[in-house]
Design a protein around this motif. Sequence first.
Motif, PDB file in Angstrom:
ATOM      1  N   LEU A  51     -19.194 -40.492  28.586  1.00 19.70           N
ATOM      2  CA  LEU A  51     -19.274 -39.698  29.323  1.00 19.70           C
ATOM      3  C   LEU A  51     -17.321 -39.568  28.913  1.00 19.70           C
ATOM      4  O   LEU A  51     -17.323 -38.443  28.434  1.00 19.70           O
ATOM      5  CB  LEU A  51     -17.630 -40.786  30.224  1.00 19.70           C
ATOM      6  N   GLY A  52     -17.226 -40.314  27.425  1.00 15.86           N
ATOM      7  CA  GLY A  52     -16.639 -40.061  26.373  1.00 15.86           C
ATOM      8  C   GLY A  52     -16.721 -38.161  25.836  1.00 15.86           C
ATOM      9  O   GLY A  52     -16.126 -37.633  25.814  1.00 15.86           O
ATOM     10  N   LEU A  53     -18.423 -38.910  25.707  1.00 16.34           N
ATOM     11  CA  LEU A  53     -19.414 -38.129  24.907  1.00 16.34           C
ATOM     12  C   LEU A  53     -19.061 -36.419  25.795  1.00 16.34           C
ATOM     13  O   LEU A  53     -19.266 -35.580  25.053  1.00 16.34           O
ATOM     14  CB  LEU A  53     -20.118 -38.250  24.465  1.00 16.34           C
ATOM     15  N   VAL A  54     -19.466 -36.705  26.485  1.00 13.16           N
ATOM     16  CA  VAL A  54     -19.618 -35.697  27.682  1.00 13.16           C
ATOM     17  C   VAL A  54     -17.644 -34.301  27.867  1.00 13.16           C
ATOM     18  O   VAL A  54     -18.276 -33.918  28.010  1.00 13.16           O
ATOM     19  CB  VAL A  54     -20.184 -35.827  29.367  1.00 13.16           C
ATOM     20  N   ALA A  55     -16.961 -35.096  27.931  1.00  8.38           N
ATOM     21  CA  ALA A  55     -15.913 -34.928  27.914  1.00  8.38           C
ATOM     22  C   ALA A  55     -15.100 -34.453  26.566  1.00  8.38           C
ATOM     23  O   ALA A  55     -14.853 -33.390  26.175  1.00  8.38           O
ATOM     24  CB  ALA A  55     -14.669 -36.410  28.069  1.00  8.38           C
ATOM     25  N   VAL A  56     -16.424 -35.106  25.759  1.00 15.83           N
ATOM     26  CA  VAL A  56     -16.161 -33.784  24.164  1.00 15.83           C
ATOM     27  C   VAL A  56     -16.908 -32.824  24.192  1.00 15.83           C
ATOM     28  O   VAL A  56     -16.516 -31.160  23.497  1.00 15.83           O
ATOM     29  CB  VAL A  56     -16.664 -34.634  23.439  1.00 15.83           C
ATOM     30  N   LEU A  57     -17.928 -32.482  25.057  1.00 18.10           N
ATOM     31  CA  LEU A  57     -18.920 -31.574  25.063  1.00 18.10           C
ATOM     32  C   LEU A  57     -18.507 -30.476  25.942  1.00 18.10           C
ATOM     33  O   LEU A  57     -18.385 -29.274  25.039  1.00 18.10           O
ATOM     34  CB  LEU A  57     -20.218 -31.865  25.784  1.00 18.10           C
ATOM     35  N   VAL A  62     -15.640 -25.324  26.008  1.00 20.81           N
ATOM     36  CA  VAL A  62     -14.706 -24.406  26.101  1.00 20.81           C
ATOM     37  C   VAL A  62     -13.379 -23.724  24.639  1.00 20.81           C
ATOM     38  O   VAL A  62     -13.440 -22.182  25.193  1.00 20.81           O
ATOM     39  CB  VAL A  62     -12.602 -25.496  27.074  1.00 20.81           C
ATOM     40  N   VAL A  63     -13.820 -24.248  23.898  1.00 16.09           N
ATOM     41  CA  VAL A  63     -13.425 -23.991  23.025  1.00 16.09           C
ATOM     42  C   VAL A  63     -14.328 -22.757  22.461  1.00 16.09           C
ATOM     43  O   VAL A  63     -13.814 -21.022  22.191  1.00 16.09           O
ATOM     44  CB  VAL A  63     -13.963 -25.073  22.042  1.00 16.09           C
ATOM     45  N   GLY A  64     -16.485 -23.382  23.087  1.00 20.20           N
ATOM     46  CA  GLY A  64     -16.809 -21.828  22.312  1.00 20.20           C
ATOM     47  C   GLY A  64     -16.725 -20.495  23.236  1.00 20.20           C
ATOM     48  O   GLY A  64     -16.971 -19.431  22.684  1.00 20.20           O
ATOM     49  N   VAL A  65     -15.959 -20.693  24.658  1.00 18.17           N
ATOM     50  CA  VAL A  65     -16.152 -19.862  25.662  1.00 18.17           C
ATOM     51  C   VAL A  65     -15.083 -18.512  25.177  1.00 18.17           C
ATOM     52  O   VAL A  65     -14.754 -17.493  24.846  1.00 18.17           O
ATOM     53  CB  VAL A  65     -16.286 -19.424  26.768  1.00 18.17           C
ATOM     54  N   ALA A  66     -13.859 -19.256  24.828  1.00 18.38           N
ATOM     55  CA  ALA A  66     -12.900 -19.317  24.004  1.00 18.38           C
ATOM     56  C   ALA A  66     -12.523 -18.485  22.661  1.00 18.38           C
ATOM     57  O   ALA A  66     -12.485 -17.727  22.461  1.00 18.38           O
ATOM     58  CB  ALA A  66     -11.644 -19.965  24.163  1.00 18.38           C
ATOM     59  N   THR A  67     -13.448 -18.869  21.425  1.00 19.49           N
ATOM     60  CA  THR A  67     -14.307 -18.028  20.637  1.00 19.49           C
ATOM     61  C   THR A  67     -14.745 -17.080  20.150  1.00 19.49           C
ATOM     62  O   THR A  67     -14.671 -16.177  18.955  1.00 19.49           O
ATOM     63  CB  THR A  67     -13.777 -19.054  19.449  1.00 19.49           C
ATOM     64  N   ALA A  68     -15.555 -17.271  21.483  1.00 21.26           N
ATOM     65  CA  ALA A  68     -17.058 -16.459  20.840  1.00 21.26           C
ATOM     66  C   ALA A  68     -17.732 -15.721  22.259  1.00 21.26           C
ATOM     67  O   ALA A  68     -17.617 -16.684  23.194  1.00 21.26           O
ATOM     68  CB  ALA A  68     -18.023 -17.389  20.087  1.00 21.26           C
ATOM     69  N   ASP A  69     -17.734 -14.643  21.834  1.00 18.78           N
ATOM     70  CA  ASP A  69     -17.936 -14.470  23.316  1.00 18.78           C
ATOM     71  C   ASP A  69     -19.698 -14.457  23.627  1.00 18.78           C
ATOM     72  O   ASP A  69     -19.809 -14.586  25.307  1.00 18.78           O
ATOM     73  CB  ASP A  69     -18.146 -12.789  23.359  1.00 18.78           C
TER      74      ASP A  69
END
Length: 352
Positions: A51-57, A62-69
């Motif tokens: 579950l922790g790894l799922v949270a990391v994904l 979120v980082v991907g959506v924020a930094t790359a269209d």
Amino acid sequence: MSEQTTGRAPAESAAGAAGAGVTGPRAGGAARDAGPSPWGRLFLGGVGHNLGLVAVLALLAVVGVATADTFATTANLLTILTSASIIGVITVGATFVIIGGGIDLSVGKLMALASVWATTVATQSFGPWVMVFCALAVGAAGGLVNGLLIAYGRIVPFIVTLAMLISAQGLAERISGRRSQIVTDPAIAAIATTRVLGIPLLVYLFAAVVAVGWVVLNRTTFGRRTFAIGGNPEAARLAGLDVRRHTAALYVVSGLCCGVAAIMIASLTTTGSSTHGTLYELDAIAAVIIGGTLLSGGRGTLIGSILGVLVFTTITNLFVLNNLDTDVQNIAKGAIIVAAVLVQARARRATP
């Protein structure tokens, strides 16, 4: 995610049945009463770690959506899954070996050797099924050599598999003349280009290997013996398990996964080359580690290893989309590996 995550209990019960008396104070009432701490129980139980790894994904998304269209596009998500497929198949085999108490550094170059052997002009002239057979046979043979030397020759796995890495690299270069061999068989080339319901066939192959691996590891005697031998090989031996034969079989499983991956990468790149699989062994081992499998063996989850592959692949994708240097990417991966090992150590100390 309800995987079997520890081979210690089977190993200890086996030792007790054989009258080995090797479980020490853990068999005592005080240890049973104390039990693992909540932290150790959560992490070592497998589900909490996954579950922790799922949270990391999710955080990476979120980082991907924020930094790359283009991160959240269907095309990019399929690119991530396709990239994860080949190294993911290798990671399945690496998970078996590490849970069984071993290590395999040769997986990347065994895959390269299998891809070269399967794409020679002579092999391709016999058709796609012979190419597939050759790839699987080369991978299994390399794994068998590793397993025999480790189990019966009693040589340290690190040394044996390092030697196999070097030998496989040299043999692949000798066969190919250090040139890429083009895949001319349309059936093999079509594996990477075929889509079913919009998803590349490579992803389905990856999922099939994971499904078979999960069933074998968690629902068969072979899997239970793997956990038992990795957790306590001496107790397993005293209980009547053929530890050497099983250890050899684990490396054959790893080799077979390399053979499958060889066909996949030959299809994706339309080449067989000695340069395939460079550093794949490190990526596979790193994925297994951050997936929660102990390097000492006896405890781990296949689902965790696959989540580890997805984490690394997503990080790589983010770096590419944001035009970041490869050296920064490698530093980030190294930091993640160290952090995962530290978390493992913390969890083990929390378990009496």
